[in-house]
Scaffold this motif. Structure first.
Motif, PDB file in Angstrom:
ATOM      1  N   LEU A 247       1.685 -14.533  -8.106  1.00  0.00           N
ATOM      2  CA  LEU A 247       3.031 -14.101  -7.744  1.00  0.00           C
ATOM      3  C   LEU A 247       3.009 -13.311  -6.436  1.00  0.00           C
ATOM      4  CD1 LEU A 247       6.027 -13.931  -8.479  1.00  0.00           C
ATOM      5  CD2 LEU A 247       5.495 -11.870  -9.820  1.00  0.00           C
ATOM      6  N   MET A 248       2.019 -12.465  -6.271  1.00  0.00           N
ATOM      7  CA  MET A 248       1.882 -11.701  -5.028  1.00  0.00           C
ATOM      8  C   MET A 248       1.786 -12.640  -3.829  1.00  0.00           C
ATOM      9  SD  MET A 248      -1.162  -9.016  -3.975  1.00  0.00           S
ATOM     10  CE  MET A 248      -2.480 -10.153  -4.462  1.00  0.00           C
ATOM     11  N   THR A 249       0.991 -13.686  -3.950  1.00  0.00           N
ATOM     12  CA  THR A 249       0.835 -14.608  -2.819  1.00  0.00           C
ATOM     13  C   THR A 249       2.135 -15.373  -2.552  1.00  0.00           C
ATOM     14  OG1 THR A 249      -0.009 -16.443  -4.183  1.00  0.00           O
ATOM     15  CG2 THR A 249      -1.620 -14.862  -3.324  1.00  0.00           C
ATOM     16  N   LEU A 250       2.867 -15.726  -3.602  1.00  0.00           N
ATOM     17  CA  LEU A 250       4.120 -16.453  -3.412  1.00  0.00           C
ATOM     18  C   LEU A 250       5.181 -15.567  -2.764  1.00  0.00           C
ATOM     19  CD1 LEU A 250       4.421 -18.570  -6.690  1.00  0.00           C
ATOM     20  CD2 LEU A 250       3.758 -19.330  -4.397  1.00  0.00           C
ATOM     21  N   ILE A 251       5.173 -14.296  -3.093  1.00  0.00           N
ATOM     22  CA  ILE A 251       6.110 -13.372  -2.446  1.00  0.00           C
ATOM     23  C   ILE A 251       5.824 -13.300  -0.947  1.00  0.00           C
ATOM     24  CG2 ILE A 251       6.754 -10.929  -2.258  1.00  0.00           C
ATOM     25  CD1 ILE A 251       6.389 -10.773  -5.329  1.00  0.00           C
ATOM     26  N   ARG A 252       4.542 -13.259  -0.589  1.00  0.00           N
ATOM     27  CA  ARG A 252       4.197 -13.257   0.835  1.00  0.00           C
ATOM     28  C   ARG A 252       4.593 -14.580   1.494  1.00  0.00           C
ATOM     29  NH1 ARG A 252       2.255  -8.972   2.923  1.00  0.00           N
ATOM     30  NH2 ARG A 252       0.732  -7.570   1.945  1.00  0.00           N
ATOM     31  N   ALA A 253       4.437 -15.682   0.771  1.00  0.00           N
ATOM     32  CA  ALA A 253       4.826 -16.978   1.326  1.00  0.00           C
ATOM     33  C   ALA A 253       6.338 -17.033   1.550  1.00  0.00           C
ATOM     34  CB  ALA A 253       4.388 -18.101   0.396  1.00  0.00           C
ATOM     35  N   GLU A 254       7.098 -16.485   0.606  1.00  0.00           N
ATOM     36  CA  GLU A 254       8.552 -16.475   0.725  1.00  0.00           C
ATOM     37  C   GLU A 254       9.004 -15.656   1.931  1.00  0.00           C
ATOM     38  OE1 GLU A 254      12.699 -15.138  -0.108  1.00  0.00           O
ATOM     39  OE2 GLU A 254      10.895 -13.885  -0.033  1.00  0.00           O
ATOM     40  N   ARG A 255       8.191 -14.685   2.312  1.00  0.00           N
ATOM     41  CA  ARG A 255       8.486 -13.869   3.496  1.00  0.00           C
ATOM     42  C   ARG A 255       8.007 -14.529   4.785  1.00  0.00           C
ATOM     43  NH1 ARG A 255       6.614  -7.773   1.567  1.00  0.00           N
ATOM     44  NH2 ARG A 255       8.159  -7.515  -0.119  1.00  0.00           N
TER      45      ARG A 255
ATOM     46  N   PHE B  13      -4.243  -8.771   5.989  1.00  0.00           N
ATOM     47  CA  PHE B  13      -3.238  -7.719   5.933  1.00  0.00           C
ATOM     48  C   PHE B  13      -3.826  -6.315   6.006  1.00  0.00           C
ATOM     49  CE2 PHE B  13      -1.415 -11.435   3.758  1.00  0.00           C
ATOM     50  CZ  PHE B  13      -0.317 -11.637   4.571  1.00  0.00           C
ATOM     51  N   GLN B  14      -5.146  -6.234   6.189  1.00  0.00           N
ATOM     52  CA  GLN B  14      -5.831  -4.953   6.381  1.00  0.00           C
ATOM     53  C   GLN B  14      -5.477  -3.949   5.283  1.00  0.00           C
ATOM     54  OE1 GLN B  14      -8.267  -4.211   9.055  1.00  0.00           O
ATOM     55  NE2 GLN B  14      -8.161  -6.417   8.653  1.00  0.00           N
ATOM     56  N   SER B  15      -5.529  -4.441   4.063  1.00  0.00           N
ATOM     57  CA  SER B  15      -5.237  -3.616   2.895  1.00  0.00           C
ATOM     58  C   SER B  15      -5.924  -4.252   1.696  1.00  0.00           C
ATOM     59  CB  SER B  15      -3.722  -3.544   2.662  1.00  0.00           C
ATOM     60  OG  SER B  15      -3.416  -2.825   1.478  1.00  0.00           O
ATOM     61  N   THR B  16      -6.393  -3.444   0.765  1.00  0.00           N
ATOM     62  CA  THR B  16      -7.061  -4.005  -0.406  1.00  0.00           C
ATOM     63  C   THR B  16      -6.083  -4.832  -1.230  1.00  0.00           C
ATOM     64  OG1 THR B  16      -6.559  -2.120  -1.843  1.00  0.00           O
ATOM     65  CG2 THR B  16      -8.579  -1.988  -0.506  1.00  0.00           C
ATOM     66  N   TRP B  17      -6.627  -5.790  -1.954  1.00  0.00           N
ATOM     67  CA  TRP B  17      -5.760  -6.615  -2.802  1.00  0.00           C
ATOM     68  C   TRP B  17      -5.068  -5.749  -3.846  1.00  0.00           C
ATOM     69  CZ3 TRP B  17      -6.003  -7.061  -8.053  1.00  0.00           C
ATOM     70  CH2 TRP B  17      -7.179  -6.639  -8.676  1.00  0.00           C
ATOM     71  N   GLN B  18      -5.744  -4.691  -4.313  1.00  0.00           N
ATOM     72  CA  GLN B  18      -5.135  -3.803  -5.295  1.00  0.00           C
ATOM     73  C   GLN B  18      -3.881  -3.139  -4.728  1.00  0.00           C
ATOM     74  OE1 GLN B  18      -8.417  -3.830  -4.474  1.00  0.00           O
ATOM     75  NE2 GLN B  18      -9.713  -3.283  -6.217  1.00  0.00           N
ATOM     76  N   ARG B  19      -4.014  -2.636  -3.508  1.00  0.00           N
ATOM     77  CA  ARG B  19      -2.880  -1.982  -2.868  1.00  0.00           C
ATOM     78  C   ARG B  19      -1.740  -2.956  -2.648  1.00  0.00           C
ATOM     79  NH1 ARG B  19      -0.052   2.539  -2.481  1.00  0.00           N
ATOM     80  NH2 ARG B  19       0.753   2.953  -0.397  1.00  0.00           N
TER      81      ARG B  19
END
Length: 503
Positions: free
Chosen positions: A94-102, A196-202
């Motif tokens: 879901l996280m990846t799809l939200i980024r794709a939608e953006r 994105f220069q951020s951990t996947w957790q963040r």
């Protein structure tokens, strides 16, 4: 002595209320809770179970039985955090799809585009897409990356990126089609951290957990343990001491994007409501409806083999899809040493179920019976109580037969003859890998060979192949360590294809 029966409970309910039972009928759930408690008592299983049932956009039932910490007598409750293992995948997808939608990436982005500075051997990285990685159709494997992230915990940002280059194609016969595993999600998480220069957790916290209001869900064990809330200990009925936690517990270093969340039953029920309500909850649009709908559309066709009674015909974005009781069901489960998690929902019927357990062997079978009852009751099926009673009897029969099987297996392993060609002391020492850290082989207090690797440890036992030993880095699951002997020296060891050089 009077014996409680779910069938009897249902007969009484039908006498009292001849109309079809509704979700809000508390007696329906009282029968379920009593049965689960009875079965766990009869099995001698004191581990915990958390159940949450969703119907028509709200939680209609919750149950908490057994212990999060047996020795301390701390019972499971609504705030108890369970490790949910691979049930993390729907969140990551879901996280990846939200980024794709953006517009921040496309699902047809290739691995060559993701990692332009890496050279891969044995496959064309331009033909493997992000979609392939997230739907288990990439035809790739990367054992070192998977073991580092999920088990040893020896990694950092630099080593994770370097480990990506160790990705290899699966054997020819396994390369095409669907093959479930962690590697695709692990590879995507490394790319996301770099991009994105951020951990996947963040990123998961910012894009999914906080917007959806999952206040008791975290990708960090250290966060879960803060405060006064319980984190469930891992147990197994296969252990010699079933009330003693398994040694292998999750840490921040072994939480990963394919299996790296701790959560509660109410939080996960809220997540299911968001799935069922097209991204809405409490009248608010928390996730774009189009993203939720896309995440439910099957992308890959599986081999069609069910898991227990759960049909698996397709795989969407983090969800298996199939038919269950004449309805479309989406589900994902998670299993790890000492834990089992069940997330499932029926979009058309508006029903969802969460079951969390801190025991990994009998719990999946018990959870299957719970699912049959919950979905059967809410869909108006007959004889759900009778089926549960019958399933309970079969479960108890399996449990009674388990102890002799375990004893015979342990006896057989203890009688194996050692196949080491040199004196035991020769194998002792430090073995290193440039990206995977070091394994240490030493004698324990009883002069047995003890092998450690990061968070992992195991007393080695004899194995049938020359200069090889068996280890249980993961409790109740065996692997083989092979030593490379040259003349009178041991120069290296091999584990799951990874080579560690002796120093």
């Amino acid at each position: 002595m009077w014996k409680y029966s779910t069938t009897m409970a249902w007969a009484l309910l039908l006498l009292l209320c001849p109309a079809r039972l509704h979700a809000q009928d508390t007696d329906t759930w009282a029968a379920l809770d009593a049965w689960v408690g009875k079965i766990k008592r009869e099995m001698g299983d004191r581990s915990g179970i958390a159940i949450a049932v969703v119907k028509d956009g709200r939680i209609v039932h919750q149950a908490y039985l057994g212990y999060a910490d047996i020795s301390q007598g701390k019972q499971v409750d609504a705030d108890t955090r369970f490790y949910i293992a691979s049930a993390t995948k729907p969140f990551t997808a879901l996280m990846t799809l939200i980024r794709a939608e953006r517009g921040e990436w496309r699902d047809d982005m290739s691995m060559a585009g993701m990692f332009p500075d890496l050279n891969f051997n044995g496959f064309d990285a331009s033909t493997v897409t992000m979609r392939d990685l997230l739907t288990h159709t990439s035809g790739l494997e990367n054992t070192p990356l998977v073991w580092a992230l999920a088990y040893s915990g020896i990694h950092d940002a630099a080593s994770r990126y370097q480990l990506v280059q160790m990705t290899q194609p699966l054997p020819d016969q396994e390369r095409t089609g669907f093959r479930y595993g962690n590697v695709g999600y692990n590879l995507v998480s490394v790319w996301m951290e770099q991009r994105f220069q951020s951990t996947w957790q963040r990123q998961l916290e910012q894009l999914v957990l906080r917007p959806v209001g999952l206040r008791h869900t975290t990708a960090r064990v250290s966060d879960a343990r803060r405060g006064r809330h319980l984190v469930a200990n891992p147990y197994s009925v296969l252990s010699e001491l079933t009330v003693q936690p398994l040694y292998l517990e999750k840490s921040d270093a072994t939480m990963h994007a394919a299996g790296g969340l701790m959560s509660t039953a109410p939080d996960l029920a809220r997540f299911l409501i968001v799935q069922l309500e097209d991204g809405r909850i409490d009248g608010q649009q928390l996730v774009p409806a189009g993203v939720i709908r896309k995440s439910h559309v099957p992308v890959a066709k599986t081999d069609g083999k069910p898991y227990q009674q759960f049909d698996r015909q397709g795989y969407a974005w983090g969800w298996y899809t199939g038919d269950y009781k004449g309805q479309q069901m989406l589900h994902h489960f998670g299993g790890f040493a000492g834990f089992h998690a069940h997330l499932s929902f029926m979009p058309d019927a508006g029903i969802g179920l969460v079951v969390l357990s801190n025991e990994e062997y009998m719990s999946p079978k018990l959870t299957g019976l719970v699912a049959d009852y919950v979905y059967g009751a809410l869909l108006g099926e007959d004889e759900v109580g009778a089926r549960m009673d019958l399933g309970g009897e079969q479960l108890m029969a399996e449990m009674r037969a388990l102890a002799p099987k375990i004893a015979a297996r342990r006896q057989a392993m203890s009688e194996r003859a050692w196949q080491l060609s040199l004196p035991l002391q020769t194998y002792m020492g430090r073995y290193t890998h440039p990206l995977l850290g070091e394994m240490n082989v030493q004698k324990d207090d009883d002069s047995r060979p003890l092998i450690t690797w990061g968070a992992l440890k195991s007393v080695a036992t004899a194995y049938e192949r020359p200069d090889s030993v068996r280890v249980e880095f993961v409790p109740n699951s065996g692997n083989v360590v092979e030593f490379d002997v040259q003349g009178s020296d041991v120069v290296a060891l091999r584990f799951e294809g990874m080579v560690f050089t002796k120093h």
